[in-house]
Design a protein around this motif. Sequence first.
Motif, mmCIF file in Angstrom:
data_model
loop_
_atom_site.group_PDB
_atom_site.id
_atom_site.type_symbol
_atom_site.label_atom_id
_atom_site.label_comp_id
_atom_site.label_asym_id
_atom_site.label_seq_id
_atom_site.Cartn_x
_atom_site.Cartn_y
_atom_site.Cartn_z
ATOM 1 N N HIS A 303 13.231 -58.558 63.258
ATOM 2 C CA HIS A 303 14.061 -57.805 64.204
ATOM 3 C C HIS A 303 15.368 -57.399 63.522
ATOM 4 O O HIS A 303 16.332 -58.166 63.481
ATOM 5 C CB HIS A 303 14.348 -58.653 65.445
ATOM 6 C CG HIS A 303 13.126 -58.986 66.234
ATOM 7 N ND1 HIS A 303 12.671 -58.202 67.267
ATOM 8 C CD2 HIS A 303 12.249 -60.018 66.142
ATOM 9 C CE1 HIS A 303 11.565 -58.728 67.782
ATOM 10 N NE2 HIS A 303 11.297 -59.840 67.111
ATOM 11 N N ASP A 395 10.890 -61.300 80.366
ATOM 12 C CA ASP A 395 9.994 -61.045 79.223
ATOM 13 C C ASP A 395 9.930 -62.291 78.337
ATOM 14 O O ASP A 395 10.372 -62.277 77.183
ATOM 15 C CB ASP A 395 10.481 -59.849 78.408
ATOM 16 C CG ASP A 395 10.509 -58.561 79.211
ATOM 17 O OD1 ASP A 395 9.626 -58.386 80.069
ATOM 18 O OD2 ASP A 395 11.433 -57.745 79.004
ATOM 19 N N SER A 398 9.005 -62.457 74.519
ATOM 20 C CA SER A 398 9.725 -61.620 73.561
ATOM 21 C C SER A 398 10.918 -62.375 72.982
ATOM 22 O O SER A 398 11.510 -63.244 73.637
ATOM 23 C CB SER A 398 10.200 -60.329 74.235
ATOM 24 O OG SER A 398 11.168 -60.621 75.232
ATOM 25 N N TYR A 399 11.278 -62.024 71.750
ATOM 26 C CA TYR A 399 12.420 -62.635 71.061
ATOM 27 C C TYR A 399 13.681 -61.877 71.460
ATOM 28 O O TYR A 399 13.844 -60.697 71.127
ATOM 29 C CB TYR A 399 12.206 -62.566 69.555
ATOM 30 C CG TYR A 399 13.341 -63.130 68.725
ATOM 31 C CD1 TYR A 399 13.518 -64.502 68.600
ATOM 32 C CD2 TYR A 399 14.221 -62.287 68.056
ATOM 33 C CE1 TYR A 399 14.552 -65.023 67.831
ATOM 34 C CE2 TYR A 399 15.251 -62.799 67.275
ATOM 35 C CZ TYR A 399 15.416 -64.160 67.173
ATOM 36 O OH TYR A 399 16.437 -64.672 66.409
ATOM 37 N N ASP A 400 14.561 -62.534 72.192
ATOM 38 C CA ASP A 400 15.754 -61.887 72.733
ATOM 39 C C ASP A 400 16.908 -62.888 72.781
ATOM 40 O O ASP A 400 17.202 -63.458 73.831
ATOM 41 C CB ASP A 400 15.440 -61.337 74.131
ATOM 42 C CG ASP A 400 16.625 -60.609 74.749
ATOM 43 O OD1 ASP A 400 17.635 -60.402 74.050
ATOM 44 O OD2 ASP A 400 16.540 -60.248 75.937
#
Length: 486
Positions: A303, A395, A398-400
């Motif tokens: 990312h 989500d 997901s990577y957040d």
Amino acid sequence: MEVDHKFFNVGLLVVVTIIVAKLVSALVTPKSKKRLPPVVKSWPVFGGLVRFLKGPVVMLREEYPKLGSVFTLNLLNKNITFFIGPEVSAHFFKASESDLSQQEVYQFNVPTFGPGVVFDVDYSIRQEQFRFFTESLRVNKLKGYVDQMVMEAEEYFSKWGNSGEVDIKYELEHLIIITASRCLLGEEVRNKLFDDVSALFHDLDSGMLPISVIFPYLPIPAHSRRDQARKKLADIFATIIASRKQTGKSENDMLQCFMESKYKDGRQTTESEVTGLLIAALFAGQHTSSITSTWTGAYLLRHKEYMTAVLDEQKNLMRKHGNKVDHDILSEMEVLYRCIKEALRLHPPLIMLLRSSHRDFSVTTREGKEYDIPTGHIVATSPAFANRLPHVYKDPDSYDPDRFSPGREEDKVAGVFSYISFGGGRHGCLGEPFAYLQIKAIWSHLLRNFELELISPFPEIDWNAMVVGVKGKVMVRYKRRELSVS
């Protein structure tokens, strides 16, 4: 033929007797008024064990949508009742030891840690031993440890060339055990005995298999190597302790802290206790930190927006402090902290936390149902599953890292125990501050000194390990920066 006929009649009589006895028992025995949780459907006797060994998280994914946030799995002669989500986890994390105990369910650690420590002693002694851990991880101690972490990282990565390709998973595993050895086990191990001790810890680790949880003393080769390694480690630490006492030498490490620790009655820790506590400390921290370091790097390299954010943070800190990195500067790395925390949310190395119920208690589920949990049930929760609940995290797969940023803080909105990668409550992980500092120290150095690119596929989860980690190699191409980030 006549003999066969007699055997058939006897067999039929036995079967009929058993059926009648069960029917009579069902009619005569008063029905329990307890509102028991729903039970996972499986084949009799071994069905629950098969589903558990196939993977607890797989089973939870299948059963949670059907059964809700509290349900029971029959595992041989045990019942495991799962609590999933912050709405039902308060009792799990806050109950007293007399209500929900760790000791019985973690007995499989005793052959590894050794006698007389942690789960081989009663609760009052265990609490005192946990106090020794706490005292060895106070801020004044951590500041000294950070200096050692930074030094080890600088020395380790100085051996890299100007460019090349490495398995970053292997590199981080190796560096983590080096820094942990220096901070926890001491200078003698780091400088003279590292290879020997590292190999012995590998044998200890390899002796912790899924079957070990149920049969920790099963006579198999892995357990034999584990026991031999434990004995050799005890001999090594006994020699170091004796040498320090004889010379009056004192070091800034956990070994010294444990040597100087005293129980409330004034008794000094024994060599055997010091060895066991050190093994427990390294065993608890080494894997979790190396696994989380690897996931942190893999996600940052995947990312670019978050890689840019952590690089900008490093630039700002270098403008403010120069190239210096210490405890207080690491504490300012909030962006990097959130990136580590998010990797740990998605991939907590300990996928199951367990307790043994000593008293009946009730729980109200998120769905509004109330269940009675009987004495004798094993109560479990799963960070790997609970950390990805969609009603807690937006989500969730997901990577957040921004989900933990000020003003958003998803882990707090849904209530306490929404984020349980380090456990929580009475039995929260004592090594959490050490782990974050260690991972920050390593990645701060990498970010400042190298350009990195992930060249292998994004890694998969290794569900086959006791401490769930990263599967296969994680290949990274690196290029040394001509100048540090400025």
